[in-house]
Design a protein around this motif. Structure first.
Motif, PDB file in Angstrom:
ATOM      1  N   GLU A   1       0.821  -1.214   0.000  1.00 48.19           N
ATOM      2  CA  GLU A   1       0.000   0.000   0.000  1.00 48.19           C
ATOM      3  C   GLU A   1       0.855   1.265   0.000  1.00 48.19           C
ATOM      4  N   ALA A   2       1.956   1.244   0.722  1.00 50.51           N
ATOM      5  CA  ALA A   2       2.809   2.432   0.833  1.00 50.51           C
ATOM      6  C   ALA A   2       3.669   2.669  -0.410  1.00 50.51           C
ATOM      7  N   ASN A   3       3.867   1.643  -1.240  1.00 48.13           N
ATOM      8  CA  ASN A   3       4.822   1.778  -2.338  1.00 48.13           C
ATOM      9  C   ASN A   3       4.258   1.620  -3.747  1.00 48.13           C
ATOM     10  N   VAL A   4       3.202   0.858  -3.923  1.00 46.44           N
ATOM     11  CA  VAL A   4       2.665   0.628  -5.262  1.00 46.44           C
ATOM     12  C   VAL A   4       1.783   1.817  -5.663  1.00 46.44           C
ATOM     13  N   PRO A   5       2.052   2.398  -6.839  1.00 46.29           N
ATOM     14  CA  PRO A   5       1.236   3.534  -7.297  1.00 46.29           C
ATOM     15  C   PRO A   5      -0.228   3.151  -7.480  1.00 46.29           C
ATOM     16  N   GLU A   6      -1.076   4.145  -7.401  1.00 47.04           N
ATOM     17  CA  GLU A   6      -2.504   3.936  -7.661  1.00 47.04           C
ATOM     18  C   GLU A   6      -2.680   3.444  -9.091  1.00 47.04           C
ATOM     19  N   ARG A   7      -3.758   2.747  -9.313  1.00 47.50           N
ATOM     20  CA  ARG A   7      -4.021   2.117 -10.611  1.00 47.50           C
ATOM     21  C   ARG A   7      -3.861   3.098 -11.780  1.00 47.50           C
ATOM     22  N   GLY A   8      -4.368   4.304 -11.629  1.00 48.17           N
ATOM     23  CA  GLY A   8      -4.293   5.297 -12.702  1.00 48.17           C
ATOM     24  C   GLY A   8      -2.883   5.751 -13.031  1.00 48.17           C
ATOM     25  N   GLU A   9      -1.960   5.661 -12.085  1.00 50.16           N
ATOM     26  CA  GLU A   9      -0.584   6.096 -12.282  1.00 50.16           C
ATOM     27  C   GLU A   9       0.372   4.949 -12.596  1.00 50.16           C
ATOM     28  N   PHE A  10      -0.032   3.737 -12.287  1.00 46.97           N
ATOM     29  CA  PHE A  10       0.846   2.573 -12.398  1.00 46.97           C
ATOM     30  C   PHE A  10       1.469   2.457 -13.786  1.00 46.97           C
ATOM     31  N   GLU A  11       0.642   2.415 -14.818  1.00 47.29           N
ATOM     32  CA  GLU A  11       1.153   2.189 -16.167  1.00 47.29           C
ATOM     33  C   GLU A  11       2.052   3.325 -16.632  1.00 47.29           C
ATOM     34  N   ARG A  12       1.668   4.555 -16.353  1.00 50.79           N
ATOM     35  CA  ARG A  12       2.489   5.694 -16.760  1.00 50.79           C
ATOM     36  C   ARG A  12       3.870   5.626 -16.112  1.00 50.79           C
ATOM     37  N   LEU A  13       3.919   5.348 -14.817  1.00 51.31           N
ATOM     38  CA  LEU A  13       5.185   5.320 -14.093  1.00 51.31           C
ATOM     39  C   LEU A  13       6.068   4.139 -14.492  1.00 51.31           C
ATOM     40  N   ILE A  14       5.479   2.955 -14.638  1.00 54.92           N
ATOM     41  CA  ILE A  14       6.312   1.795 -14.992  1.00 54.92           C
ATOM     42  C   ILE A  14       6.875   1.943 -16.410  1.00 54.92           C
TER      43      ILE A  14
ATOM     44  N   ILE B   1       8.102   1.819 -25.275  1.00 59.76           N
ATOM     45  CA  ILE B   1       8.055   0.677 -24.364  1.00 59.76           C
ATOM     46  C   ILE B   1       6.686   0.015 -24.347  1.00 59.76           C
ATOM     47  N   ASP B   2       6.717  -1.312 -24.394  1.00 58.38           N
ATOM     48  CA  ASP B   2       5.531  -2.141 -24.214  1.00 58.38           C
ATOM     49  C   ASP B   2       5.929  -3.191 -23.171  1.00 58.38           C
ATOM     50  N   TYR B   3       5.025  -3.492 -22.244  1.00 58.98           N
ATOM     51  CA  TYR B   3       5.369  -4.478 -21.220  1.00 58.98           C
ATOM     52  C   TYR B   3       4.151  -5.327 -20.897  1.00 58.98           C
ATOM     53  N   GLU B   4       4.436  -6.467 -20.281  1.00 49.58           N
ATOM     54  CA  GLU B   4       3.379  -7.370 -19.823  1.00 49.58           C
ATOM     55  C   GLU B   4       3.763  -7.866 -18.433  1.00 49.58           C
ATOM     56  N   LEU B   5       2.867  -7.683 -17.473  1.00 51.85           N
ATOM     57  CA  LEU B   5       3.128  -8.208 -16.136  1.00 51.85           C
ATOM     58  C   LEU B   5       3.090  -9.725 -16.183  1.00 51.85           C
ATOM     59  N   LEU B   6       4.089 -10.371 -15.589  1.00 55.41           N
ATOM     60  CA  LEU B   6       4.115 -11.827 -15.556  1.00 55.41           C
ATOM     61  C   LEU B   6       3.322 -12.360 -14.369  1.00 55.41           C
TER      62      LEU B   6
ATOM     63  N   TYR C   1       7.711  -6.441  -9.036  1.00 56.33           N
ATOM     64  CA  TYR C   1       6.928  -6.960 -10.153  1.00 56.33           C
ATOM     65  C   TYR C   1       7.892  -7.583 -11.155  1.00 56.33           C
ATOM     66  N   TYR C   2       7.425  -8.628 -11.813  1.00 57.38           N
ATOM     67  CA  TYR C   2       8.180  -9.280 -12.875  1.00 57.38           C
ATOM     68  C   TYR C   2       7.459  -8.977 -14.180  1.00 57.38           C
ATOM     69  N   VAL C   3       8.209  -8.473 -15.158  1.00 50.77           N
ATOM     70  CA  VAL C   3       7.602  -8.046 -16.423  1.00 50.77           C
ATOM     71  C   VAL C   3       8.397  -8.565 -17.612  1.00 50.77           C
TER      72      VAL C   3
ATOM     73  N   LYS D   1       7.663   4.070  -3.074  1.00 53.35           N
ATOM     74  CA  LYS D   1       6.963   5.234  -2.525  1.00 53.35           C
ATOM     75  C   LYS D   1       5.888   5.824  -3.438  1.00 53.35           C
ATOM     76  N   LYS D   2       5.268   4.971  -4.260  1.00 57.18           N
ATOM     77  CA  LYS D   2       4.201   5.374  -5.173  1.00 57.18           C
ATOM     78  C   LYS D   2       4.651   6.392  -6.209  1.00 57.18           C
ATOM     79  N   GLU D   3       5.972   6.587  -6.321  1.00 54.22           N
ATOM     80  CA  GLU D   3       6.504   7.626  -7.201  1.00 54.22           C
ATOM     81  C   GLU D   3       7.285   7.091  -8.388  1.00 54.22           C
ATOM     82  N   LYS D   4       7.865   5.898  -8.228  1.00 53.99           N
ATOM     83  CA  LYS D   4       8.704   5.382  -9.306  1.00 53.99           C
ATOM     84  C   LYS D   4       8.901   3.882  -9.171  1.00 53.99           C
ATOM     85  N   PHE D   5       9.452   3.312 -10.242  1.00 54.56           N
ATOM     86  CA  PHE D   5       9.853   1.911 -10.268  1.00 54.56           C
ATOM     87  C   PHE D   5      11.347   1.872 -10.518  1.00 54.56           C
ATOM     88  N   GLU D   6      12.027   1.009  -9.788  1.00 53.63           N
ATOM     89  CA  GLU D   6      13.464   0.833  -9.983  1.00 53.63           C
ATOM     90  C   GLU D   6      13.699  -0.529 -10.596  1.00 53.63           C
TER      91      GLU D   6
END
Length: 133
Positions: A37-50, A68-73, A87-89, A111-116
């Motif tokens: 909850e503290a780290n995964v972005p909200e659904r609306g932001e998830f795709e843009r950020l990843i 970029i095109d991705y698929e969550l595994l 996440y594995y993609v 922190k809901k802000e980025k993916f490393e």
């Protein structure tokens, strides 16, 4: 374009992640849930950020300007202890109308802000040695 099925190890990673996620109980569940909850972005932001962060990493690594095109595994993150949710993609980077980069990546939500991007294996590496990776 020829379709090459994902190697066995990706399925193994997904299966292991699913089992480890299912084995959490009690207090561990609440701790894991709080980290998700503290780290995964909200659904609306998830795709843009990843997509943004996969692009940043792959553009720098391969010196290309990729689309970029991705698929969550696995749809849910993998959570171990107090680490960041992972996440594995399967990711594809397209340049000049062709797939220039393709492979499996592990990304951590921060922190809901980025993916490393913590790990990336190109498709060629996987296909050359699918059982030793």
């Amino acid at each position: 374009m020829n379709y090459i099925p994902r190697p066995l190890w990706i399925i193994t990673v997904m299966w292991t992640a699913a089992i480890s996620g299912a084995c959490q109980t009690g207090a561990t569940d609440s701790i894991a849930a709080s980290h998700v909850e503290a780290n995964v972005p909200e659904r609306g932001e998830f795709e843009r950020l990843i997509k943004r962060d996969l692009k940043l990493y792959l553009d720098r690594r391969f010196q290309l300007d990729l689309k970029i095109d991705y698929e969550l595994l696995r749809l849910e993150p993998t959570q171990s202890g107090i680490s960041y949710p992972k996440y594995y993609v399967w990711v594809r980077g397209v340049s000049e109308g062709r797939i220039a980069v393709e492979g499996a990546a592990r990304v951590a939500a921060l922190k809901k802000e980025k993916f490393e991007l913590t790990d990336f294996l190109q498709r060629e590496e996987i296909m050359a040695s699918p059982f030793t990776i």
